[in-house]
Design an enzyme around this catalytic site. Structure first.
Site, PDB file in Angstrom:
ATOM      1  N   ARG A 237       0.861  -1.178   0.000  1.00  0.00           N
ATOM      2  CA  ARG A 237       0.000   0.000   0.000  1.00  0.00           C
ATOM      3  C   ARG A 237       0.899   1.230   0.000  1.00  0.00           C
ATOM      4  O   ARG A 237       1.955   1.231   0.648  1.00  0.00           O
ATOM      5  CB  ARG A 237      -0.910   0.039   1.247  1.00  0.00           C
ATOM      6  CG  ARG A 237      -2.104  -0.899   1.215  1.00  0.00           C
ATOM      7  CD  ARG A 237      -3.160  -0.479   0.190  1.00  0.00           C
ATOM      8  NE  ARG A 237      -4.318  -1.352   0.221  1.00  0.00           N
ATOM      9  CZ  ARG A 237      -4.473  -2.436  -0.556  1.00  0.00           C
ATOM     10  NH1 ARG A 237      -3.538  -2.773  -1.414  1.00  0.00           N
ATOM     11  NH2 ARG A 237      -5.563  -3.163  -0.478  1.00  0.00           N
ATOM     12  N   GLU A 266      -3.874   7.582  -4.468  1.00  0.00           N
ATOM     13  CA  GLU A 266      -4.140   6.922  -5.744  1.00  0.00           C
ATOM     14  C   GLU A 266      -5.407   7.523  -6.335  1.00  0.00           C
ATOM     15  O   GLU A 266      -6.399   7.622  -5.614  1.00  0.00           O
ATOM     16  CB  GLU A 266      -4.326   5.418  -5.543  1.00  0.00           C
ATOM     17  CG  GLU A 266      -3.043   4.742  -5.100  1.00  0.00           C
ATOM     18  CD  GLU A 266      -3.167   3.231  -4.941  1.00  0.00           C
ATOM     19  OE1 GLU A 266      -4.232   2.673  -5.292  1.00  0.00           O
ATOM     20  OE2 GLU A 266      -2.212   2.619  -4.466  1.00  0.00           O
ATOM     21  N   HIS A 285      -1.759   0.298  -9.632  1.00  0.00           N
ATOM     22  CA  HIS A 285      -2.336  -0.668  -8.690  1.00  0.00           C
ATOM     23  C   HIS A 285      -2.968  -1.858  -9.445  1.00  0.00           C
ATOM     24  O   HIS A 285      -4.165  -2.116  -9.324  1.00  0.00           O
ATOM     25  CB  HIS A 285      -3.375   0.011  -7.777  1.00  0.00           C
ATOM     26  CG  HIS A 285      -3.595  -0.718  -6.488  1.00  0.00           C
ATOM     27  ND1 HIS A 285      -3.906  -0.089  -5.318  1.00  0.00           N
ATOM     28  CD2 HIS A 285      -3.544  -2.044  -6.194  1.00  0.00           C
ATOM     29  CE1 HIS A 285      -4.053  -0.984  -4.346  1.00  0.00           C
ATOM     30  NE2 HIS A 285      -3.842  -2.192  -4.861  1.00  0.00           N
TER      31      HIS A 285
HETATM   32  P1  NAP Z   1      -0.959 -11.744   4.328  1.00  0.00           P
HETATM   33  O1  NAP Z   1      -0.906 -13.144   3.864  1.00  0.00           O
HETATM   34  O2  NAP Z   1      -1.864 -11.367   5.436  1.00  0.00           O
HETATM   35  O3  NAP Z   1       0.542 -11.332   4.704  1.00  0.00           O
HETATM   36  C1  NAP Z   1       0.877 -10.145   5.309  1.00  0.00           C
HETATM   37  C2  NAP Z   1       2.129 -10.373   6.121  1.00  0.00           C
HETATM   38  O4  NAP Z   1       2.539  -9.136   6.686  1.00  0.00           O
HETATM   39  C3  NAP Z   1       1.915 -11.357   7.266  1.00  0.00           C
HETATM   40  O5  NAP Z   1       2.845 -12.393   7.120  1.00  0.00           O
HETATM   41  C4  NAP Z   1       2.177 -10.531   8.512  1.00  0.00           C
HETATM   42  O6  NAP Z   1       3.017 -11.086   9.476  1.00  0.00           O
HETATM   43  C5  NAP Z   1       3.003  -9.382   7.999  1.00  0.00           C
HETATM   44  N1  NAP Z   1       2.800  -8.219   8.866  1.00  0.00           N
HETATM   45  C6  NAP Z   1       1.635  -7.696   9.295  1.00  0.00           C
HETATM   46  N2  NAP Z   1       1.857  -6.628  10.060  1.00  0.00           N
HETATM   47  C7  NAP Z   1       3.200  -6.497  10.141  1.00  0.00           C
HETATM   48  C8  NAP Z   1       4.053  -5.600  10.796  1.00  0.00           C
HETATM   49  N3  NAP Z   1       3.556  -4.611  11.569  1.00  0.00           N
HETATM   50  N4  NAP Z   1       5.387  -5.755  10.664  1.00  0.00           N
HETATM   51  C9  NAP Z   1       5.896  -6.758   9.922  1.00  0.00           C
HETATM   52  N5  NAP Z   1       5.126  -7.661   9.267  1.00  0.00           N
HETATM   53  C10 NAP Z   1       3.797  -7.525   9.377  1.00  0.00           C
HETATM   54  O7  NAP Z   1      -1.319 -10.766   3.132  1.00  0.00           O
HETATM   55  P2  NAP Z   1      -0.907 -10.894   1.611  1.00  0.00           P
HETATM   56  O8  NAP Z   1      -1.967 -11.627   0.879  1.00  0.00           O
HETATM   57  O9  NAP Z   1       0.491 -11.347   1.507  1.00  0.00           O
HETATM   58  O10 NAP Z   1      -1.043  -9.352   1.171  1.00  0.00           O
HETATM   59  C11 NAP Z   1      -0.229  -8.364   1.744  1.00  0.00           C
HETATM   60  C12 NAP Z   1      -0.713  -6.988   1.344  1.00  0.00           C
HETATM   61  O11 NAP Z   1      -0.436  -6.764  -0.033  1.00  0.00           O
HETATM   62  C13 NAP Z   1      -2.236  -6.772   1.427  1.00  0.00           C
HETATM   63  O12 NAP Z   1      -2.645  -6.450   2.724  1.00  0.00           O
HETATM   64  C14 NAP Z   1      -2.480  -5.643   0.458  1.00  0.00           C
HETATM   65  O13 NAP Z   1      -2.368  -4.413   1.113  1.00  0.00           O
HETATM   66  C15 NAP Z   1      -1.336  -5.790  -0.543  1.00  0.00           C
HETATM   67  N6  NAP Z   1      -1.793  -6.252  -1.868  1.00  0.00           N
HETATM   68  C16 NAP Z   1      -1.649  -5.433  -2.936  1.00  0.00           C
HETATM   69  C17 NAP Z   1      -2.006  -5.874  -4.191  1.00  0.00           C
HETATM   70  C18 NAP Z   1      -1.833  -4.999  -5.398  1.00  0.00           C
HETATM   71  O14 NAP Z   1      -2.610  -5.138  -6.346  1.00  0.00           O
HETATM   72  N7  NAP Z   1      -0.846  -4.132  -5.432  1.00  0.00           N
HETATM   73  C19 NAP Z   1      -2.562  -7.145  -4.375  1.00  0.00           C
HETATM   74  C20 NAP Z   1      -2.706  -7.938  -3.261  1.00  0.00           C
HETATM   75  C21 NAP Z   1      -2.314  -7.481  -1.999  1.00  0.00           C
HETATM   76  P3  NAP Z   1       3.037 -12.423  10.311  1.00  0.00           P
HETATM   77  O15 NAP Z   1       2.572 -13.525   9.424  1.00  0.00           O
HETATM   78  O16 NAP Z   1       4.490 -12.491  10.588  1.00  0.00           O
HETATM   79  O17 NAP Z   1       2.171 -12.208  11.488  1.00  0.00           O
HETATM   80  C1  GLV Z   2      -5.174  -5.300  -3.682  1.00  0.00           C
HETATM   81  O1  GLV Z   2      -4.531  -4.306  -3.508  1.00  0.00           O
HETATM   82  C2  GLV Z   2      -5.574  -6.164  -2.629  1.00  0.00           C
HETATM   83  O2  GLV Z   2      -5.386  -5.803  -1.452  1.00  0.00           O
HETATM   84  O3  GLV Z   2      -6.119  -7.224  -2.947  1.00  0.00           O
END
Ligand code: NAP
Ligand code: GLV
Length: 326
Positions: A237, A266, A285
């Site tokens: 983000r 954005e 995005h």
């Molecule tokens: P996820 O599986 O929930 O993974 C997020 C990771 O971040 C978890 O492993 C968590 O840690 C870690 N985390 C949370 N808070 C933290 C902190 N304060 N310090 C350090 N690590 C922390 O989510 P994901 O599916 O990988 O997605 C991650 C993010 O990507 C989403 O929330 C979204 O904002 C973004 N995203 C963007 C797009 C795009 O189109 N650009 C697409 C999809 C997602 P632990 O497991 O260690 O507890």
């Molecule tokens: C996209 O940014 C998502 O959080 O799925």
């Protein structure tokens, strides 16, 4: 008949599935998101909303939505919704975890490669007539293979990025909220603090959700720790990075470049200083934007709505609702 508000036209069969389940569906047909007044009026008249990350469901809106039973976000991130207030009001909030991890990791890698190897800047230059001959010195960048990649946030997407990096024989550092010994063994990744990751990595890729803890996680202090040859990739983000500090650090040469699929705000205004920096790649995005994945995300959001409107717990809740409106 339960009524569902869908805040934009969607790929895939989500709307058809909602109608098949016996719901009336109001789809916002605009190319842009519904303006706040429309979002409010249509959400207050709905039993369920299939929302996008551009729709803000804050306390003010949720507290008035007495009919609403679920906001199903078509995204894994849900920082556009206040899940605690929603839970207090008996409103489920759901997201789309997992289904987009591989597609988003593909794109994070595309950005990393594009920034490292000048894919965008050389394309721009070629179109402008800059290709005069094969040059031994033009558009040189760092190697990606066998370089060190630092992954911040080792969740679904972080792990998918790590698997891709293995194919490039990269050394992998990671930091996350909790240490993951099993993944350290299976993915051959090294745990370290954010500070040592930033100091040691040639590439840093951000994969944390936006929260109070991760807002401006990468600020002036953190950027100053990076190597002058390093590249920052952000598909998480925009607000995870202090963007003013990033512009400043890029201008000073504290890091070599950045590739950003997400910005703050954005869309980024066209007169924003980031657009004037040649070593920055910016995309709108689109990291989860493959045809198949976007259709699955929409269908997953629809499945959450169908479950809640049938009086069941949704498959992908991000809050806990005691009063299930059954
Ligand atoms: P996820 O599986 O929930 O993974 C997020 C990771 O971040 C978890 O492993 C968590 O840690 C870690 N985390 C949370 N808070 C933290 C902190 N304060 N310090 C350090 N690590 C922390 O989510 P994901 O599916 O990988 O997605 C991650 C993010 O990507 C989403 O929330 C979204 O904002 C973004 N995203 C963007 C797009 C795009 O189109 N650009 C697409 C999809 C997602 P632990 O497991 O260690 O507890
Ligand atoms: C996209 O940014 C998502 O959080 O799925």
């Amino acid at each position: 008949m339960p009524h569902v508000f869908v805040t934009r036209r969607l790929p895939g069969r989500a709307v058809e599935q909602l109608r098949k389940a016996g719901h009336t569906v109001d789809v916002w047909e605009g190319e842009l998101p519904p303006p706040p007044a429309e979002l409010r009026a249509r959400s207050l008249a709905a039993d369920a909303v299939l929302a996008l990350l551009t729709d803000r469901f804050d306390a003010d809106l949720l507290e008035q939505a007495s009919r609403l039973r679920i906001v199903a976000n078509m995204a894994v991130g849900f920082d556009n919704i206040d899940p605690r207030v929603a839970a207090d009001r008996g409103i489920w909030v759901t997201n789309t975890p997992g289904v987009l991890a591989e597609t988003t990791a593909d794109f994070a890698f595309a950005l990393l490669l594009a920034a490292a190897r000048n894919v965008v800047s050389s394309d721009r230059d070629t179109r402008a007539g800059g290709w005069k001959t094969w040059s031994p010195t033009a558009f040189l960048g760092p190697d990606v293979h066998r370089a060190t990649l630092g992954i911040v946030g080792m969740g679904g997407i972080g792990q998918a990025v790590a698997r891709r990096a293995r194919g490039f024989e990269m050394r992998l550092l990671y930091t996350s909220r909790t240490r993951k010994p099993a993944l350290e063994r299976s993915l051959d990744i090294e745990w370290c603090t954010l500070e040592s990751l930033l100091a040691g990595a040639d590439f840093v890729s951000l994969h944390v959700p936006l929260s109070a803890e991760t807002h401006h996680l990468i600020g002036a202090r953190e950027l100053a720790l990076m190597q002058p040859s390093a590249i920052l990739v952000n598909t998480a983000r925009g607000q995870v990075v202090d963007q003013e500090a990033l512009v400043d650090a890029l201008r000073r040469g504290q890091l070599a470049g950045a590739a950003l699929d997400v910005t703050d705000p954005e869309p980024l205004p066209l007169d924003h200083p980031l657009f004037s920096l040649p070593n920055v790649v910016i995309t709108p995005h689109i990291a989860s934007g493959s045809l198949a994945t976007r259709a699955r995300m929409a269908e997953m959001a629809a499945a959450n709505i169908i479950a809640v409107l049938a009086g069941q717990k949704p498959p992908n809740p991000v809050n806990l609702v005691n009063n299930m409106h059954m």
